[in-house]
Every structure is written in C-alpha cells, then in structure tokens.
Design a protein around this motif. Structure first.
Motif: not given
Length: 306
Positions: A212-223
């Motif tokens: 089962l192939q998936q991705l991890d993402y880098l995100v910046v929390p709002r605020g």
C-alpha cells in the motif's frame, strides 16, 4: 526515521542558516489540531501522512506552501500539494518472522495474514482505519481497482476473523519492536521500518504483493511563529542530495527524481518505487480519507472496544 530526517534535513539547514531545529514526536493528529485551535502551535514543520494533509487542508490547519521560499520545481509534480510538499514515498507491507516461516511456506499476500490455520501466530496491524480497512478488503478478494469507495461493513467483518489474534500498534517504532522482540509472527509494517529492523539483525522479511503506497508531506501549521524559517527548512528537504541521504539511511523513496542517482543500489530492492515493487503496489486514495477519516476513526474506536 526522525534521526534520518535530522541528519538529512535539519543539520544541512542548521549549517546553512545558523538556526537551531528542535525535534519532537511522534506526531499526534489530535494534539496537532489542539495546537492550531490555541492559535499558538509549538511545531513549525510537521511530517504528516497524505490522509491527514487532505483532511487538515480541508479544515484550514496549514499555511500554503510559499513558492518564493520553497523550490517546488525540484519535486515530481505528482507529489506537490498547495499546503504540503511530499518528502518520501513509503508503503505498508506484509512482513513475517523468518524464524517462524521459511522456504516455500511463507506468507505472501494479505489473504495469508488472515489464514490462521496455515500461518498461525499473533498478527499486527496499525491502530487506525487507514490501510487496515484496505488490507482487510484486499484479503477478502476485492480487486485493487475496485477498492474505493471502501466497503466498510465487509472490511470490519473480515477484521473480526483475526481481531483476537492481533496486536495493534500506534507508532512505527512499536511495529518494528514487535518484530524485533518476536511478539508477532506476521503483519503490517512500513517498508523502511522492516529494512531498518533487518539491517539490525532482526529475523524479518517482507512481501511486495499489494503493498500500500502512500506519501509523507512536510507542512507548516497555521499560525506558525517561524513561518519563513519553516518554509526554508522544507526547501532544504527538496534537495536531491538530502533526499538521497535519507533513502540511504532508512529506505524511503525520494520525491525529487534526481535523488535516485545517489541512492545505494543495495537499497533499491527495499524501495517501494523501484520498478519491480511499484508495479505490485496499490495507491491509497487520500481523497477518500479526507472525506471519511473522522467518521471511520470513530467507527474504528467503537469496533476495537466491542
């Protein structure tokens, strides 16, 4: 994985900017939401799954990726999102204890994991509906191209058959330790965790059938109080050299195609996007989880307690 990110992303960023990166973990989605609601998140960059990225962007949890600070052109366009940048491609695989199963008598498919007679012993699954429901349906004979929308009732009925023999893990390190300590005979694990365990001497092997192939993402929390620095850290994670360094440490596939040139050939068989492995993979539908994650998490919790 966190250690690999420190070496591959955080240290190059610190060297280039003089800023200090403090690490925390594991990521807890409920904690993340509480931070945003407080208006003062402790985290500035968060590594999260594609399912939570979809749900969180719908709920306004993230800052948009600032393309003036993040070089998105380095990344395969399939792995870009308005609110996140994919840093790895990974897979959930069927793993088994090679001291318990060997030769021709080894589990190869998700259906084998549900065969208590042929493959006795404790199983393990992620303590979340995501991936667990897909695995149950694939084991019950649903074709990959007919998987979505998930037949939830059918999935839980199939899970009922192994529930008493299953240990549910909540963190990736826990899943790895279950195999290292031989508490389980077979079950679900991330490909990179299996690689790390095998490298350290654990008696573990994995199957690539219906991974089962998936991705991890880098995100910046709002605020985020350090928004620009957070974006620059994400930019550091787009560099081919840095992504290759991470892949060489823990066998997760890069999202910058140029990184493959610097990945050790011995690691290729462990990467979910290598030619032989990707053709046997099933891509998780993150849009489905965006729309159903909350509802099915509540259902999962009720099922676990029943």
């Amino acid at each position: 994985y966190q250690d690999a990110e420190r070496v591959s992303y955080c240290e190059p960023f610190e060297k280039a900017t003089g800023a200090k990166v403090m690490q925390d973990g594991p990521v807890n989605n409920a904690k993340f939401r509480a931070m945003i609601e407080s208006g003062s998140p402790d985290w500035d960059v968060v590594d999260t799954t594609g399912g939570f990225l979809e749900a969180g962007s719908k709920d306004g949890l993230f800052e948009k990726i600032d393309t003036k600070l993040v070089t998105t052109s380095r990344i395969d366009p399939r792995f870009l999102h308005e609110y996140g940048l994919a840093c790895i491609v990974w897979s959930n695989n069927l793993a088994y204890n090679t001291a318990t199963f060997s030769g021709a008598n080894v589990p190869k498919t998700w259906a084998d994991m549900f065969d208590l007679k042929k493959f006795p012993g404790k199983r393990t699954l992620l303590d979340q509906p995501g991936s667990s429901l897909e695995i149950a349906l694939l084991a019950d004979g649903v074709a990959p191209d007919k998987l979505y929308p998930l037949n939830v009732e059918r999935a839980f009925k199939k899970l009922d058959t192994i529930k008493a023999q299953t240990i549910f893990w909540t963190t990736n390190s826990q899943s790895q330790q279950l195999f290292v300590d031989r508490e389980v005979a077979l079950g679900m694990i991330l490909n990179g965790r299996a690689y790390d365990a095998a490298k350290k001497g654990a008696k573990i092997a994995i199957s690539w059938e219906q991974n089962l192939q998936q991705l991890d993402y880098l995100v910046v929390p709002r605020g985020s109080r350090n928004r620009d620095a957070a974006m620059r850290l994400i930019d550091t994670a787009t560099v081919a050299e840095n992504q290759a360094k991470l892949a060489n440490l823990i066998a997760y596939s890069p999202t910058n195609p140029e990184a493959f040139k610097a990945i050790d050939q011995a690691i290729w068989p462990w990467l979910c996007t290598s030619p032989d492995n990707i053709k046997r993979g099933v891509t998780v539908n993150q849009a489905f989880w965006r729309d159903n994650l909350t509802r099915l998490t509540e259902r999962w919790t009720s099922w676990k307690l029943s």
